[in-house]
Design an enzyme around this catalytic site. Sequence first.
Site, short mmCIF file in Angstrom:
data_model
loop_
_atom_site.label_atom_id
_atom_site.label_comp_id
_atom_site.label_asym_id
_atom_site.label_seq_id
_atom_site.Cartn_x
_atom_site.Cartn_y
_atom_site.Cartn_z
N ASP A 98 0.84 -1.19 0.00
CA ASP A 98 0.00 0.00 0.00
C ASP A 98 0.88 1.25 0.00
O ASP A 98 2.00 1.22 -0.52
CB ASP A 98 -0.93 -0.05 1.23
CG ASP A 98 -2.28 0.57 0.97
OD1 ASP A 98 -2.34 1.81 0.77
OD2 ASP A 98 -3.29 -0.15 0.97
N HIS A 123 -3.38 6.00 3.16
CA HIS A 123 -4.29 4.89 2.89
C HIS A 123 -3.85 3.61 3.58
O HIS A 123 -4.65 2.92 4.23
CB HIS A 123 -4.37 4.68 1.37
CG HIS A 123 -5.33 3.65 0.92
ND1 HIS A 123 -4.96 2.34 0.69
CD2 HIS A 123 -6.65 3.72 0.61
CE1 HIS A 123 -6.01 1.65 0.27
NE2 HIS A 123 -7.04 2.47 0.21
N SER A 169 -11.34 -1.00 -0.31
CA SER A 169 -10.05 -1.07 0.39
C SER A 169 -10.25 -1.41 1.85
O SER A 169 -9.53 -2.23 2.44
CB SER A 169 -9.33 0.28 0.31
OG SER A 169 -8.68 0.46 -0.92
#
Length: 365
Positions: free
Chosen positions: A107, A144, A348
């Site tokens: 990520d 994120h 996600s």
Amino acid sequence: NAGTGMKRVIVRVKPGMRRAWATWLRQRGYAVRGEHSIVNSVTLDLPARAIEGLARASWVESISADGPVFPSQSPPDPSQLYGGMMATLGVPQLPAGVMPVGVAVIDSGIQPSADLPRSRITKFMDFIQGPTGVEVEPYDDYGHGTHVAGLIGGSGALSGGAYPGVASNVNFIGLKALDATGGGSTSSVLWAIEYAVANRAALDIRIINLSLGHPILEAAATDPLVQAVESAVRAGIVVVVSAGNHGKNATTGLPGYAGIVSPGNAPSAITVGASNTFDTVSRADDGIASYSSRGPSWYDGYAKPDVVAPGNRLLAAGATGSTLFTSYPDLHVTTQSGATLLKLSGTSMAAGVVSGAVALMIEAN
């Protein structure tokens, strides 16, 4: 039609020929960016006019674009916002004497915090800085990956125990493949997957979480990301992938189909769509989040996603100073202890929940 100018491509070659042809390409002045043993391929910059001729070479299996990949988080749909915060999931505790499993989070990084202590980030490699990865102190300039990691296994310390992750004792292997804008390249993700497979025993990597992807551009049989995922699963790693956030037409608001992103079309991946809990504990009112990508997968028609999990307006650690954290102050939630969490939605987030559930299952067995 490949167009004009230079294109960055991933060339899959016949077994046993990768190193020889990478050398051949370098000797002829091609800008070879790196090799991928996991899918027997070479990433290089190539004049567009040369692609068709190269595709006819006897040693070439396929040529794919080294396309951009993006995280699968989505701004909350205003029509789905409800008062209050999502109720805490029931979180089993790790049985005494059971060692925590390792989860590789490919990520934008992981920012250490009380929820994600540095001691539980057992390795951090940055593939934005180079194809072999550079070992650095954990960080997350987009934000994120930190949120996804928090959902997988945050301790809940930032919220006084109110919002822990699903498997709050896992160890994290942070493999950074997305930059400060949330963007990355297919090749960077391939290198991260390859690292996870090569080091699975040393780092006890049992799960890979991929809350990212790109539109499906080719059949699964030739897609480098899909084939890398398949190789990881054959190596004994459970790979959890987000389905994508292309579940409705942005203009009409109507549901759309065949919006699964790659590598969510990998047959052996656990591909995860997002459900909306409507901020209640009861499951009776749960439904599919409108943005969650629906199947079947493009080209192959695979029945994806495999499962759905809560993914709407989930609270987890925010990476302070990151792009997401600073750009969306309206998504900050201050806990009773004074800490600030981030509230994000998307497949996600749902993938992170499922990776946590998989970790609990592995720990229990």
